[in-house]
Design a protein around this motif. Structure first.
Motif, mmCIF file in Angstrom:
data_model
loop_
_atom_site.group_PDB
_atom_site.id
_atom_site.type_symbol
_atom_site.label_atom_id
_atom_site.label_comp_id
_atom_site.label_asym_id
_atom_site.label_seq_id
_atom_site.Cartn_x
_atom_site.Cartn_y
_atom_site.Cartn_z
ATOM 1 N N ASP A 30 4.054 15.464 -0.639
ATOM 2 C CA ASP A 30 5.071 15.674 0.059
ATOM 3 C C ASP A 30 5.096 14.483 1.250
ATOM 4 O O ASP A 30 4.611 14.697 2.572
ATOM 5 N N TRP A 31 5.307 13.129 0.848
ATOM 6 C CA TRP A 31 5.395 12.104 1.842
ATOM 7 C C TRP A 31 6.187 12.124 2.980
ATOM 8 O O TRP A 31 7.456 12.587 2.824
ATOM 9 N N TYR A 86 13.973 5.196 -1.238
ATOM 10 C CA TYR A 86 13.037 4.800 -2.209
ATOM 11 C C TYR A 86 12.219 5.685 -2.822
ATOM 12 O O TYR A 86 12.143 5.854 -4.129
ATOM 13 N N LEU A 87 11.573 6.645 -2.223
ATOM 14 C CA LEU A 87 10.945 7.860 -2.756
ATOM 15 C C LEU A 87 11.600 8.635 -3.600
ATOM 16 O O LEU A 87 11.081 9.171 -4.842
ATOM 17 N N THR A 88 12.728 9.214 -3.356
ATOM 18 C CA THR A 88 13.975 9.849 -3.966
ATOM 19 C C THR A 88 14.117 9.062 -5.305
ATOM 20 O O THR A 88 14.085 9.748 -6.488
ATOM 21 N N ARG A 89 14.496 7.818 -5.276
ATOM 22 C CA ARG A 89 14.812 7.033 -6.479
ATOM 23 C C ARG A 89 13.395 7.099 -7.377
ATOM 24 O O ARG A 89 13.948 7.434 -8.648
ATOM 25 N N TRP A 90 12.355 6.923 -6.812
ATOM 26 C CA TRP A 90 11.221 6.823 -7.703
ATOM 27 C C TRP A 90 10.997 8.108 -8.342
ATOM 28 O O TRP A 90 10.868 8.377 -9.626
ATOM 29 N N GLU A 122 -0.618 5.339 5.964
ATOM 30 C CA GLU A 122 -1.342 4.638 4.658
ATOM 31 C C GLU A 122 -1.219 3.220 4.670
ATOM 32 O O GLU A 122 -2.192 2.442 4.285
ATOM 33 N N ALA A 123 0.059 2.576 5.230
ATOM 34 C CA ALA A 123 0.102 1.385 5.254
ATOM 35 C C ALA A 123 -0.639 0.619 6.511
ATOM 36 O O ALA A 123 -0.523 -0.663 6.611
ATOM 37 N N GLY A 124 -1.062 1.439 7.429
ATOM 38 C CA GLY A 124 -1.740 0.913 8.392
ATOM 39 C C GLY A 124 -0.718 0.108 9.474
ATOM 40 O O GLY A 124 -1.342 -0.591 10.302
ATOM 41 N N LYS A 157 0.829 -1.272 -0.156
ATOM 42 C CA LYS A 157 -0.137 0.004 -0.172
ATOM 43 C C LYS A 157 0.797 1.136 0.009
ATOM 44 O O LYS A 157 0.528 2.237 -0.905
ATOM 45 N N ALA A 158 2.131 1.203 0.764
ATOM 46 C CA ALA A 158 2.793 2.415 1.115
ATOM 47 C C ALA A 158 3.531 2.573 -0.658
ATOM 48 O O ALA A 158 3.732 3.882 -1.185
ATOM 49 N N LEU A 159 4.068 1.284 -1.073
ATOM 50 C CA LEU A 159 4.609 1.531 -2.457
ATOM 51 C C LEU A 159 3.578 2.153 -3.414
ATOM 52 O O LEU A 159 4.132 2.827 -4.344
ATOM 53 N N ALA A 160 2.406 1.813 -3.600
ATOM 54 C CA ALA A 160 1.467 2.105 -4.541
ATOM 55 C C ALA A 160 1.271 3.699 -4.008
ATOM 56 O O ALA A 160 1.120 4.599 -5.208
ATOM 57 N N CYS A 161 1.152 4.301 -3.066
ATOM 58 C CA CYS A 161 1.333 5.702 -2.930
ATOM 59 C C CYS A 161 2.509 6.478 -3.461
ATOM 60 O O CYS A 161 2.168 7.470 -3.984
ATOM 61 N N ILE A 162 3.386 5.843 -3.276
ATOM 62 C CA ILE A 162 4.663 6.232 -3.938
ATOM 63 C C ILE A 162 4.778 6.261 -5.230
ATOM 64 O O ILE A 162 4.887 7.362 -6.045
#
Length: 311
Positions: free
Chosen positions: A213-214, A245-249, A222-224, A201-206
């Motif tokens: 601004d995560w 990971y967020l920066t990479r994406w 979001e991941a619960g 779920k967190a990966l989907a948000c990213i």
């Protein structure tokens, strides 16, 4: 892979065919470790594949081998055949080349995945993926695409280079899907993380909203999961922190926008979650070694379209 559409949507794997070799007799080639994701498709005949120092695998017509991390490997006509370096093989190709109908045909190429962007997934894959041709006459999307690829390479027509690039992009996705459906993801890998409903779920948000601004707290929500448990599970399964990971994406998306659109640097910065063009420029250069402007010039250069080589 059923829950990975948000990732696959941005997976641009347009590649190119390096060579189609038609050879006969005793031959062997060793390809050393190199950065990139490569493949060998055996269109006709038989051959033997092995990772450096590993057991040999007999390849049958229709088989494809993918090297996700570009590992050192060998291809040969028989288990006893000696191997030569890539340079020596190319030098002697005229001696090995055959027009005979029973010649071995190998199509070799590279998938143009943005390794920086998809590194966690690439690292989760084994050194080599061997997909066998379907038996009993049953075809799959993968086998059909490989037949189309061979046809385009052998019979170059108007637009063949573009067709090949698009075929390879689709082929990479089909190969990932076929592999993921037949192999169990290892604990602590990116593919395993995609099966964890909290981390997925967190990966989907990213993946879907890189402009937001995560923070660690918002992604954990979001991941619960609690902040600490989320951070621990994310790092253990994905292999890096959520922020990394967020920066990479974000920068991977930015690289695509630089290549595929006429958006200004400021507009791309906003679309990928950076508050200013300055902070975006600084982050991009630190991660990729060049400014966004230089990256755009490099990606849009006509010289970045390697030709198909038939040897």
């Amino acid at each position: 892979m059923n829950n990975a559409d948000h990732w696959l949507k941005y997976l641009n794997a347009e590649g190119f065919v390096i060579a189609q070799s038609k050879v006969k007799g005793d031959w062997g080639i060793e390809m050393e470790q190199r950065e990139g994701t490569y493949f060998h498709f055996l269109a006709q005949g038989t051959a033997y594949f092995s990772l450096d120092g590993g057991p040999q695998i007999r390849l049958e017509p229709g088989d494809v081998v993918v090297l996700p991390q570009g590992a050192t490997h060998q291809m040969r006509s028989s288990p006893q055949s000696k191997v030569a370096s890539l340079g020596e093989f190319v030098k002697n190709i005229q001696t090995l080349y055959s027009k005979e109908s029973d010649a071995t045909i190998v199509v070799c190429g590279s998938f143009g995945v943005d390794r920086y962007m998809v590194m966690p997934a690439i690292k989760s894959l084994p050194p080599s993926i061997h997909l066998r041709a379907e038996s009993s006459g049953v075809t799959t999307p993968t086998s059909e695409l490989l037949k189309q690829l061979q046809s385009e390479v052998e019979n170059a027509r108007i637009g063949s280079k573009l067709v090949v690039r698009n075929l390879l992009s689709n082929l990479f996705i089909y190969i990932l899907r076929q592999w993921s459906e037949s192999e169990k993801a290892h604990v602590g890998s990116w593919f395993f993380a995609m099966q964890n409903r909290h981390i997925a779920k967190a990966l989907a948000c990213i993946h879907q909203n890189p402009e937001i601004d995560w923070s660690l707290d918002s992604l954990a929500s979001e991941a619960g999961l609690s902040r600490s448990l989320f951070a621990e599970q994310f790092r253990e399964s994905v292999g890096e922190t959520p922020y990394s990971y967020l920066t990479r994406w974000r920068l991977g998306i930015a690289a695509q926008l630089l290549a595929q659109t006429d958006l200004s640097i400021e507009e791309i910065a906003q679309k990928t979650g950076y508050r200013s063009e300055y902070s975006f420029n600084r982050a991009f250069k630190k991660a990729r070694g060049r400014t966004p402007t230089k990256e755009r010039e490099r990606r849009q250069s006509p010289e970045n379209g390697p030709p198909i080589a038939i040897v």
